[in-house]
Design an enzyme around this catalytic site. Sequence first.
Site, short mmCIF file in Angstrom:
data_model
loop_
_atom_site.label_atom_id
_atom_site.label_comp_id
_atom_site.label_asym_id
_atom_site.label_seq_id
_atom_site.Cartn_x
_atom_site.Cartn_y
_atom_site.Cartn_z
N ILE A 191 0.84 -1.21 0.00
CA ILE A 191 0.00 0.00 0.00
C ILE A 191 0.87 1.27 0.00
O ILE A 191 0.49 2.29 -0.57
CB ILE A 191 -1.02 0.01 1.17
CG1 ILE A 191 -2.15 0.99 0.90
CG2 ILE A 191 -0.36 0.28 2.51
CD1 ILE A 191 -3.03 0.66 -0.27
N SER B 24 12.34 1.63 6.63
CA SER B 24 12.07 0.27 6.16
C SER B 24 13.14 -0.66 6.66
O SER B 24 14.33 -0.33 6.65
CB SER B 24 12.03 0.24 4.63
OG SER B 24 11.92 -1.10 4.20
N ARG B 25 12.72 -1.84 7.07
CA ARG B 25 13.68 -2.84 7.53
C ARG B 25 14.34 -3.54 6.35
O ARG B 25 15.37 -4.17 6.48
CB ARG B 25 12.98 -3.86 8.43
CG ARG B 25 12.36 -3.22 9.68
CD ARG B 25 11.27 -4.10 10.25
NE ARG B 25 10.42 -4.59 9.18
CZ ARG B 25 9.73 -5.73 9.24
NH1 ARG B 25 9.80 -6.46 10.31
NH2 ARG B 25 8.98 -6.11 8.22
N LYS C 257 -5.41 1.70 7.89
CA LYS C 257 -6.49 1.00 8.53
C LYS C 257 -6.14 -0.48 8.68
O LYS C 257 -5.36 -0.98 7.88
CB LYS C 257 -7.80 1.19 7.77
CG LYS C 257 -7.68 0.80 6.28
CD LYS C 257 -8.27 -0.46 5.82
CE LYS C 257 -7.77 -1.80 5.92
NZ LYS C 257 -7.79 -2.57 4.69
N ASP D 67 -9.91 -7.53 6.85
CA ASP D 67 -8.93 -6.51 6.44
C ASP D 67 -9.52 -5.65 5.31
O ASP D 67 -9.58 -4.43 5.44
CB ASP D 67 -7.59 -7.14 6.04
CG ASP D 67 -6.62 -6.09 5.53
OD1 ASP D 67 -5.97 -5.44 6.36
OD2 ASP D 67 -6.56 -5.88 4.30
P1 NAP Z 1 2.48 -5.46 3.08
O1 NAP Z 1 2.62 -5.36 1.61
O2 NAP Z 1 2.65 -6.79 3.73
O3 NAP Z 1 3.50 -4.38 3.64
C1 NAP Z 1 3.56 -4.01 4.94
C2 NAP Z 1 4.98 -3.50 5.23
O4 NAP Z 1 5.01 -3.26 6.64
C3 NAP Z 1 6.07 -4.51 4.95
O5 NAP Z 1 6.54 -4.41 3.65
C4 NAP Z 1 7.12 -4.14 5.99
O6 NAP Z 1 7.85 -3.03 5.49
C5 NAP Z 1 6.30 -3.60 7.15
N1 NAP Z 1 6.14 -4.62 8.19
C6 NAP Z 1 5.65 -5.87 8.07
N2 NAP Z 1 5.71 -6.51 9.26
C7 NAP Z 1 6.27 -5.65 10.12
C8 NAP Z 1 6.63 -5.73 11.49
N3 NAP Z 1 6.39 -6.82 12.22
N4 NAP Z 1 7.18 -4.64 12.08
C9 NAP Z 1 7.42 -3.52 11.37
N5 NAP Z 1 7.12 -3.38 10.05
C10 NAP Z 1 6.55 -4.44 9.45
O7 NAP Z 1 1.02 -4.95 3.54
P2 NAP Z 1 0.09 -3.82 2.86
O8 NAP Z 1 -0.85 -4.44 1.89
O9 NAP Z 1 0.92 -2.67 2.44
O10 NAP Z 1 -0.82 -3.44 4.12
C11 NAP Z 1 -0.33 -2.69 5.22
C12 NAP Z 1 -1.50 -2.03 5.92
O11 NAP Z 1 -2.20 -1.22 4.96
C13 NAP Z 1 -2.54 -3.03 6.46
O12 NAP Z 1 -3.04 -2.60 7.69
C14 NAP Z 1 -3.64 -3.01 5.39
O13 NAP Z 1 -4.91 -3.31 5.95
C15 NAP Z 1 -3.57 -1.57 4.93
N6 NAP Z 1 -4.11 -1.38 3.57
C16 NAP Z 1 -3.74 -2.18 2.54
C17 NAP Z 1 -4.35 -2.01 1.30
C18 NAP Z 1 -4.00 -2.84 0.10
O14 NAP Z 1 -4.70 -2.71 -0.93
N7 NAP Z 1 -2.97 -3.67 0.15
C19 NAP Z 1 -5.31 -1.05 1.11
C20 NAP Z 1 -5.62 -0.22 2.16
C21 NAP Z 1 -5.02 -0.40 3.37
P3 NAP Z 1 9.45 -2.91 5.61
O15 NAP Z 1 9.99 -4.16 4.98
O16 NAP Z 1 9.68 -1.68 4.84
O17 NAP Z 1 9.82 -2.77 7.05
#
Ligand code: NAP
Length: 303
Positions: free
Chosen positions: A11, A33-34, A87, A159
Amino acid sequence: MGIALVGIGKIARDQHIPAIHGSGSWSLAAAVSRNASVEDIDTYTDFHQMLAQRPDIRAVSLTMPPVPRFEYAMAALQSGRHVMLEKPPGATVSECQVLLETAREKTWHSRMAEMVPAAKIWLRGKKIKHLDIIWKEDVRRWHPNQDWIWQAGGLGVFDPGINALSIMTEILADPVHVTQAVLEIPENKDCPIAAELRFAHPHGAHVHAVFDWRQSGEQIWTIDIETDGGHLTLFDGGARMVVDGQAFASGDTPLHGEYPRLYAKFAELVSDAQSELDLSPLQHVADAFLIGRRVITDPHYES
Ligand code: NAP
């Protein structure tokens, strides 16, 4: 104002970075970012180090999953930064209430979908008979390799489902509450792959929601509402609306436009020293987990 983006995942790349780059109010001053980096932007691997070394950065946007987000949010708020949370705002209602006491700015991205304000205005003064949420998508397509989403605290199908609940709670004049829920949980996961909720409405409207991650073919993010003054349907998560057969569309794809409006709203809140926080969507999800009947279903695998 300079802002730091924390957690560079799907996202962050799909929506936050373009929205910040396109904003007249924000500039991307750092990334945290990690694992990843953002081209031409200072990247820190440690959030506390960024907070300590960059007092010029007054705002942070936290885009990691809900379970780890609380500690980042508290550290940011305690260091006096303005905070935008993805969110859901947290993994539990209680931790969000702790943030609420400290928070300054917050809103829900789906409420920024193009047609949501128009739907809210159209519903004003009308008696609702039925409201049906149908949120059916293919988890393999939208959440590939996201292990956290299946683990405790990841919410599973809620989610995306919480986006529908955030629209519903925005457009309804009266509060509703969950009375029945069925949660279908794959035997190898902690969280539901599908859920069905029924709500009580103070004037007797039938309010019902179906969320399903096993959808192939057409992806459906619809809220259908029958009233004493006509029929309204929101399609594509609020990007399109049809009222009594007449279509209104922004031309946007789902999510398009929401994040620029979110960052504009965040800038407005910061400038007015205001906050915005509504826990009702997360409360409905928490209540569904409390009251819901669990049905164990087939295991789910990535492919
Ligand atoms: P994602 O692709 O899995 O990315 C989340 C990022 O958060 C990871 O790349 C990592 O970044 C970091 N992260 C993961 N685990 C972590 C931990 N234990 N501690 C610290 N950082 C951590 O997920 P996403 O789809 O972007 O979703 C993230 C949030 O946005 C969720 O709450 C989701 O509900 C919300 N969201 C997503 C969407 C969608 O369409 N995907 C839409 C609206 C909202 P680093 O490697 O850079 O640390």
